[in-house]
Scaffold this active site. Sequence first.
Site, mmCIF file in Angstrom:
data_model
loop_
_atom_site.group_PDB
_atom_site.id
_atom_site.type_symbol
_atom_site.label_atom_id
_atom_site.label_comp_id
_atom_site.label_asym_id
_atom_site.label_seq_id
_atom_site.Cartn_x
_atom_site.Cartn_y
_atom_site.Cartn_z
ATOM 1 N N GLY A 44 0.820 -1.195 0.000
ATOM 2 C CA GLY A 44 0.000 0.000 0.000
ATOM 3 C C GLY A 44 0.857 1.249 0.000
ATOM 4 O O GLY A 44 2.064 1.208 0.270
ATOM 5 N N CYS A 45 0.230 2.375 -0.292
ATOM 6 C CA CYS A 45 0.973 3.636 -0.404
ATOM 7 C C CYS A 45 1.457 4.134 0.958
ATOM 8 O O CYS A 45 2.647 4.444 1.124
ATOM 9 C CB CYS A 45 0.120 4.683 -1.109
ATOM 10 S SG CYS A 45 -1.564 4.848 -0.463
ATOM 11 N N TYR A 46 0.567 4.217 1.937
ATOM 12 C CA TYR A 46 1.002 4.646 3.264
ATOM 13 C C TYR A 46 2.064 3.703 3.839
ATOM 14 O O TYR A 46 3.085 4.168 4.364
ATOM 15 C CB TYR A 46 -0.187 4.729 4.221
ATOM 16 C CG TYR A 46 -1.104 5.910 4.029
ATOM 17 C CD1 TYR A 46 -0.615 7.214 3.966
ATOM 18 C CD2 TYR A 46 -2.482 5.725 3.938
ATOM 19 C CE1 TYR A 46 -1.477 8.294 3.808
ATOM 20 C CE2 TYR A 46 -3.351 6.799 3.781
ATOM 21 C CZ TYR A 46 -2.843 8.083 3.716
ATOM 22 O OH TYR A 46 -3.692 9.153 3.564
ATOM 23 N N THR A 52 4.274 1.909 2.334
ATOM 24 C CA THR A 52 5.554 2.132 1.666
ATOM 25 C C THR A 52 6.286 3.322 2.272
ATOM 26 O O THR A 52 7.482 3.246 2.591
ATOM 27 C CB THR A 52 5.341 2.357 0.157
ATOM 28 O OG1 THR A 52 4.803 1.165 -0.426
ATOM 29 C CG2 THR A 52 6.649 2.703 -0.542
ATOM 30 N N SER A 53 5.580 4.419 2.467
ATOM 31 C CA SER A 53 6.232 5.628 2.981
ATOM 32 C C SER A 53 6.687 5.456 4.424
ATOM 33 O O SER A 53 7.754 5.946 4.807
ATOM 34 C CB SER A 53 5.291 6.835 2.864
ATOM 35 O OG SER A 53 4.191 6.723 3.747
#
Length: 346
Positions: A148-150, A152-153
């Site tokens: 997911g995007c969150y 990953t960060s």
Amino acid sequence: MLNVAVVGASGYTGVELLRLLYCHPEVAVTCITSEQSAGRPVAAVFPTLRSRYTQVLENLEPVKVAQKADLIFTALPHKAAMEVVPTFLELGKRVVDLSADYRFNDPAVYEKWYEPHMNPENLKEAVYGLPEIRREKIGDAWLVGNPGCYPTSVILGLMPLLKKRLIDPSTIIADSKSGVSGAGRGAKVENLYCEVNDGFKAYGVGGVHRHIPEIEQELSLLAGGPITITFTPHLVPMDRGILSTIYARLTGTDSVAELVKLYAEFYEGEPFVRVLPAGNVPSTAHVRGSNFCDIGLAVDSRTGRVIVVSAIDNLVKGAAGQAVQNMNIMYGFPETMGLEGLPLFP
């Protein structure tokens, strides 16, 4: 030439995949599906692709898709992916899934946050597709669960500190802000222009956001023990981008220079992680349209906390770009192939 299919191409992640794959010299996109827009030309749904994609969007018929492609990207909502992925695998096709369906090690965790998992057999075999952690396993995988995007960060922001045991894991707080494209392309009142413009709001407050178990799963593996975090996402009035500000109490050095050096050495050789010099913090404007993750560090000496700031494009390193990066690893292509474009600025 590798023949690939993009399943569920009418969303923002799907069109981003098509944009990136068009520039990949070893790939031919041979099948594009969309249940909502089947029968329409790709360019009619996404004018940005005009004169580059001449195909017509198809209905999702798994056997027909598998006949046309060696690798299949599934850009479907959760649950919808696990309805078709088993067929692709049974027909000998490799899959990179961009939904949440194959990101978890434990089907009980998926069930708690989503619903009962219909394909636990393949879930056990799936590889979590964060290259900076699982590069070797991704290379041999038949099924990759794209992160997911969150997550990953946050994971990239914390990985060096956890691996080197420099923070107290029980003190982690992650505060993340996302552009509106992270909410998807579907029509929702809360995402209309007048609802989001000139506004800034938290959502999923109180430990209820579905990316929390994914973050905790991977951080726990890095730390060698269970981790529970406080995570709050926010919606900001911009198209794309994620900025995560992450806090934790230091147990080791409190020198920013030493921490920056540690991060630079840890991520040395990673083509898409850029560690900023001391005194610099990243901006979503500096990664827009790219597969980069920029990381900056600071220390609050009054509280003994480290502050890690990470920036990604949620549609690229947070989704489609990472999927292409995983494909490159799976097929032995240079990892940066098709992903070497610089960020768009301004």
